[in-house]
Write a protein that holds these residues in place. Structure first.
Motif, PDB file in Angstrom:
ATOM      1  N   ALA A 134      21.419 -54.336   9.107  1.00  0.00           N
ATOM      2  CA  ALA A 134      21.724 -53.441  10.219  1.00  0.00           C
ATOM      3  C   ALA A 134      22.588 -54.121  11.277  1.00  0.00           C
ATOM      4  O   ALA A 134      23.560 -54.763  10.943  1.00  0.00           O
ATOM      5  N   ARG A 135      22.218 -53.990  12.535  1.00  0.00           N
ATOM      6  CA  ARG A 135      23.060 -54.501  13.619  1.00  0.00           C
ATOM      7  C   ARG A 135      23.232 -56.019  13.559  1.00  0.00           C
ATOM      8  O   ARG A 135      22.314 -56.745  13.225  1.00  0.00           O
ATOM      9  N   TRP A 188      27.722 -52.720  14.660  1.00  0.00           N
ATOM     10  CA  TRP A 188      27.268 -52.090  13.431  1.00  0.00           C
ATOM     11  C   TRP A 188      28.385 -51.205  12.894  1.00  0.00           C
ATOM     12  O   TRP A 188      29.324 -50.864  13.602  1.00  0.00           O
ATOM     13  N   TYR A 211      25.648 -53.633   7.201  1.00  0.00           N
ATOM     14  CA  TYR A 211      25.726 -53.537   8.665  1.00  0.00           C
ATOM     15  C   TYR A 211      25.568 -52.109   9.177  1.00  0.00           C
ATOM     16  O   TYR A 211      25.825 -51.841  10.342  1.00  0.00           O
ATOM     17  N   ASP A 261      23.864 -49.069  10.811  1.00  0.00           N
ATOM     18  CA  ASP A 261      22.809 -49.040  11.823  1.00  0.00           C
ATOM     19  C   ASP A 261      21.600 -48.302  11.278  1.00  0.00           C
ATOM     20  O   ASP A 261      21.733 -47.308  10.568  1.00  0.00           O
TER      21      ASP A 261
END
Length: 132
Positions: free
Chosen positions: A2-3, A74, A127, A129
């Motif tokens: 994710a982020r 993200w 990546y 979100d």
């Protein structure tokens, strides 16, 4: 994953005559975080990516201090040859700005955009979100 979070130090010279960080410095902060996210970790992206668009919403002025800013990045949208990186710029616990960059994968030999590879799509997916 994710982020992605990256800390970016400010420079005294980022300040302008109004005693806050000049808007042009934000582009350098975004670039530093974006390079850390992709090009230091994923060699395939360094071979051909150009920026087609930047957007920034300035929410609060930032005044120089020695602590680094925290940027969260993200991937929001992925197309055939482009993707969008979203950012939040945090000054301590204060959200100071939101931004977006549209990147286009590019074939410099042919001088035209190229489609994202399966490997690149896989990297971008890591990546994405997480829903709130």
């Amino acid at each position: 994953m994710a982020r992605f979070t990256h800390e970016v130090p400010m420079r005294w010279s980022d300040m302008d005559a109004y005693r806050h960080v000049n808007n042009s410095a934000y582009f350098a902060y975004l670039e530093q975080a974006r390079v850390a996210m992709f090009f230091h970790r994923h060699e395939s992206f360094s071979a051909g990516t150009v920026i087609s668009r930047h957007e920034i919403d300035y929410l609060r002025p930032i005044v120089y201090h020695p602590q680094p800013l925290s940027l969260q990045l993200w991937i929001d949208r992925v197309g055939g040859a482009r993707f969008t990186i979203e950012y939040e710029i945090w000054d301590g616990t204060v959200l100071a700005a939101r931004a977006a960059t549209t990147c286009v994968t590019f074939d410099f030999a042919a001088n035209r955009p190229r489609r994202l590879t399966d490997e690149e799509r896989g990297i971008l997916a890591t990546y994405a979100d997480e829903p709130a």
